[in-house]
Design an enzyme around this catalytic site. Structure first.
Site, PDB file in Angstrom:
ATOM      1  N   GLU A 219       0.720  -1.246   0.119  1.00 37.99           N
ATOM      2  CA  GLU A 219      -0.139  -0.090   0.271  1.00 37.99           C
ATOM      3  C   GLU A 219       0.891   1.613  -0.062  1.00 37.99           C
ATOM      4  O   GLU A 219       0.444   2.343  -0.451  1.00 37.99           O
ATOM      5  CB  GLU A 219      -0.844   0.451   1.208  1.00 37.99           C
ATOM      6  CG  GLU A 219      -1.699  -0.990   1.325  1.00 37.99           C
ATOM      7  CD  GLU A 219      -1.374  -2.492   2.362  1.00 37.99           C
ATOM      8  OE1 GLU A 219      -0.145  -2.584   1.929  1.00 37.99           O
ATOM      9  OE2 GLU A 219      -2.250  -2.976   2.963  1.00 37.99           O
ATOM     10  N   GLY A 274       6.529  -2.041  14.721  1.00 39.05           N
ATOM     11  CA  GLY A 274       5.605  -1.156  13.482  1.00 39.05           C
ATOM     12  C   GLY A 274       4.655  -0.543  14.261  1.00 39.05           C
ATOM     13  O   GLY A 274       4.636   0.827  14.907  1.00 39.05           O
ATOM     14  N   GLU A 360      -2.300  -6.474  17.099  1.00 39.79           N
ATOM     15  CA  GLU A 360      -2.360  -7.345  16.850  1.00 39.79           C
ATOM     16  C   GLU A 360      -0.714  -7.560  17.417  1.00 39.79           C
ATOM     17  O   GLU A 360      -0.523  -7.825  17.129  1.00 39.79           O
ATOM     18  CB  GLU A 360      -1.259  -5.729  16.063  1.00 39.79           C
ATOM     19  CG  GLU A 360      -0.066  -6.760  14.546  1.00 39.79           C
ATOM     20  CD  GLU A 360       0.064  -4.995  14.200  1.00 39.79           C
ATOM     21  OE1 GLU A 360      -0.781  -5.391  12.588  1.00 39.79           O
ATOM     22  OE2 GLU A 360       1.018  -4.788  13.713  1.00 39.79           O
ATOM     23  N   HIS A 391     -24.245   9.317  21.311  1.00 41.50           N
ATOM     24  CA  HIS A 391     -25.414   9.622  20.594  1.00 41.50           C
ATOM     25  C   HIS A 391     -25.792   8.254  18.933  1.00 41.50           C
ATOM     26  O   HIS A 391     -25.973   8.257  18.650  1.00 41.50           O
ATOM     27  CB  HIS A 391     -25.392  10.646  20.340  1.00 41.50           C
ATOM     28  CG  HIS A 391     -26.086  11.612  21.740  1.00 41.50           C
ATOM     29  ND1 HIS A 391     -27.001  12.230  21.558  1.00 41.50           N
ATOM     30  CD2 HIS A 391     -24.006  12.420  22.128  1.00 41.50           C
ATOM     31  CE1 HIS A 391     -26.704  13.223  22.535  1.00 41.50           C
ATOM     32  NE2 HIS A 391     -25.098  13.657  22.663  1.00 41.50           N
TER      33      HIS A 391
HETATM   34  O1  F6P Z   1       0.724  -5.407   8.467  1.00 35.25           O
HETATM   35  C1  F6P Z   1       0.834  -5.705   9.450  1.00 35.25           C
HETATM   36  C2  F6P Z   1       2.471  -4.181   9.510  1.00 35.25           C
HETATM   37  O2  F6P Z   1       3.269  -4.958   9.676  1.00 35.25           O
HETATM   38  C3  F6P Z   1       2.306  -4.244  10.985  1.00 35.25           C
HETATM   39  O3  F6P Z   1       2.493  -4.462  11.619  1.00 35.25           O
HETATM   40  C4  F6P Z   1       3.109  -2.833  10.477  1.00 35.25           C
HETATM   41  O4  F6P Z   1       3.107  -1.473  11.281  1.00 35.25           O
HETATM   42  C5  F6P Z   1       2.470  -1.828   8.933  1.00 35.25           C
HETATM   43  O5  F6P Z   1       2.194  -3.417   8.625  1.00 35.25           O
HETATM   44  C6  F6P Z   1       3.553  -1.386   8.208  1.00 35.25           C
HETATM   45  O6  F6P Z   1       4.285  -1.635   7.691  1.00 35.25           O
HETATM   46  P1  F6P Z   1       5.755  -0.880   7.392  1.00 35.25           P
HETATM   47  O7  F6P Z   1       5.823   0.722   8.227  1.00 35.25           O
HETATM   48  O8  F6P Z   1       6.945  -2.116   6.873  1.00 35.25           O
HETATM   49  O9  F6P Z   1       5.412  -0.069   5.602  1.00 35.25           O
END
Ligand code: F6P
Length: 555
Positions: A219, A274, A360, A391
């Site tokens: 992403e 993370g 998590e 509410h």
């Molecule tokens: O998919 C979960 C995860 O690994 C989380 O633990 C982490 O905070 C997030 O994805 C983002 O990961 P990164 O900082 O490596 O992009």
């Protein structure tokens, strides 16, 4: 993999657990109203004040025996020794062979902390200095964009811990923001998110902070590439990227491969999880917005909570108390969820942040020794700004069939000029915890109806709907004022709560294997979408959904 643990006996076989089961049978039906009438001063026993935070846990279904027994359980689970192992840098993340040292990032006393024979404090401090120098240039306006203009907008591109933490802190510290700089957070791979954010921005004055621990997250990298293309459409020359893109990561090669100058990289390390990373360079967007001085205050606040957690006796230890009460409801009352309701507009994203931090970490069904657990672990964490929640879903907390223990987090001194509004909010928060505890019995309800102008003829039909059983447990956390320092304390409080629960449940709270399978299958499905033939390699449901999608988008 390093295994730092001798196999622990299962939680349910511990002597204190057995005592708690007996104790539960004796006290589970007690009503808190009664507990308060027997001991009106129970708040004096069941509260802790520490450096601007006040935890009132008197509105819990506990007798004088409960907390000592819960603390006995924590001791039997070896909490004190695990706590020291964490702080001293032992590799307690046993499935990944890593230390767990987000506490080192805020170790403001600078005492050496060793990982693999090396003191990690110098590298932490040098990253802090680098963030400080860079952020000062941006804030003062001496860091210029490719056309010589000052930066006005920062865009943090990240997801999970690389988004939720900095976003929540950025919002929480709104009163401290630099006037010229505002920060946007892009996390969703849905193109609508980045489109909507970039639409309002000028590439000449925008700085992207690409935040990813691994620098492999689909992403984030997808959004980062879109941001890069968007920027180059105006800037054209790739040489300008160095003025507009910086990276925060543990993966230097990944950063270089993406095309970001390693000079513009802010480093952190694999011993920072993370979801525990906001104290690291992942906090860069926050530093840009509020300045390093304030960021350090937040680190100091967290450090002071670390010291409290490390030193206070278990029965007077805020994170331990919060954690063990959570265990009391989760494992004995079988409550499945846990509400977190901040009464402070600036803390509106806190619950979402804690959903990741908690679920998590402790949403696991195999213990750290690889055994399937025979007891409940992490609850479902949920909630939103309390005043809005009232509410929306509070009906269910008051009169539903589920037990939902909850935390009410309330700031006392407001940053706003509207003291009257603040009083209304404060009164609402307390009214909820009072109502949840006391309820309103039949006689009281009848008296209230009689005292009102309501049509008495209807009473019989309605009265049962208007009775509140009460006896719903809550903790109230009062923050003197939401400042960088108290925010740091509050966040560290929850981190340690989660840690304590993880130890009692004998989990490794620091890995997250449960997110991997979905990531892997995404790759396959993504490839399948583009196949020239009908997809049949999955289960019937998934095949149908993929093929339906292909039809709709015209593959
Ligand atoms: O998919 C979960 C995860 O690994 C989380 O633990 C982490 O905070 C997030 O994805 C983002 O990961 P990164 O900082 O490596 O992009």
């Amino acid at each position: 993999m390093a295994n730092t643990n001798k196999e622990k006996p299962s939680l349910t076989t511990l002597p204190a657990y057995k005592k708690l089961q007996k104790h539960f049978a004796q006290v589970s039906q007690l009503h808190m109203r009664r507990l308060f009438s027997v001991d009106p001063q129970r708040v004096n026993k069941y509260s802790i004040e520490y450096n601007g935070l006040f935890l009132d846990y008197s509105k819990n279904r506990i007798s004088h025996e409960t907390i000592p027994l819960l603390c006995e359980l924590a001791k039997e689970a070896d909490l004190e020794s695990w706590r020291e192992r964490m702080f001293s840098g032992e590799k307690i993340n046993n499935t990944e062979g890593r230390a767990v040292l987000h506490t080192a990032l805020r170790n403001r006393t600078n005492t050496p902390i060793m990982v693999d024979g090396e003191d990690i404090m110098p590298m932490i401090n040098s990253t802090i200095d680098k963030m400080d120098a860079f952020s000062e240039k941006v804030r003062k306006g001496s860091w210029k964009g490719y056309t010589g203009k000052k930066i006005t907008n920062i865009v943090n591109v990240g997801i999970g811990g690389s988004d939720l933490g900095p976003k929540m802190v950025y919002e929480a510290l709104t009163p401290y923001h630099h006037k010229r700089l505002s920060v946007n957070f892009i996390s969703n791979v849905d193109g609508a998110h980045i489109d909507q954010s970039l639409e309002k921005l000028n590439p000449e004055t925008t700085l992207f902070v690409i935040s990813s621990k691994t620098f492999t997250t689909q992403e984030t990298l997808t959004n980062a590439h879109v941001a890069r293309e968007w920027f180059l459409q105006s800037a054209v020359d790739e040489a300008h990227i160095s003025k507009h893109f910086v990276a925060v990561s543990t993966n230097r090669e990944g950063v270089i491969k993406f095309g970001i100058d390693p000079e513009n990289m802010f480093e952190f390390w694999d011993w920072v999880g993370g979801r525990y990373s906001l104290w690291s360079a992942i906090g860069l967007s926050v530093v840009l917005a509020v300045g390093m001085k304030k960021f350090k205050k937040m680190l100091s606040g967290a450090h002071s909570m670390d010291q409290h957690f490390r030193e206070a006796p278990l029965e007077q230890n805020m994170p331990v108390i919060l954690a063990m009460l959570g265990i009391w409801y989760n494992n004995f009352f079988e409550a499945e969820s846990y509400g977190i309701f901040p009464y402070d507009h600036y803390l509106r994203s806190l619950t979402m942040y804690l959903e990741q931090a908690d679920m998590e970490s402790n949403g696991k069904s195999v213990d750290r020794d690889g055994r399937k657990v025979d007891y409940a672990t992490g609850p479902i964490i949920w909630g939103m700004s309390g005043i809005n929640g009232q509410h929306a879903f509070y009906q269910s907390i008051h009169q539903g069939t589920k037990m939902i223990p909850s935390d009410f987090i309330v700031s006392m001194l407001t940053h706003s000029t509207h003291q009257d509004q603040h009083n209304i909010m404060f009164a609402n928060a307390l009214a909820q915890t009072e109502a949840l505890m006391r309820g309103r019995n039949f006689d009281e309800t009848l008296a209230d109806i009689k005292a009102s102008d309501a049509d008495l003829g209807d009473i019989e039909k309605r009265i049962h709907h208007m009775v509140f059983e009460g006896n719903h447990p809550t903790n109230t956390i009062l923050i003197r004022k939401l400042t960088p320092r108290t925010l740091g304390m509050l966040l560290a409080l929850y981190e340690h709560k989660i840690f304590v629960q993880g130890i009692v449940w004998n989990l490794n709270s620091f890995d997250q294997w449960g997110v991997e399978l979905g990531k892997q299958l995404t790759k396959t499905i993504l490839e399948d979408i583009d196949q020239p033939y009908e997809v049949r390699s999955h289960d019937g449901s998934t095949n149908t959904l993929i093929n339906y999608y292909r039809d709709v988008i015209g593959v």
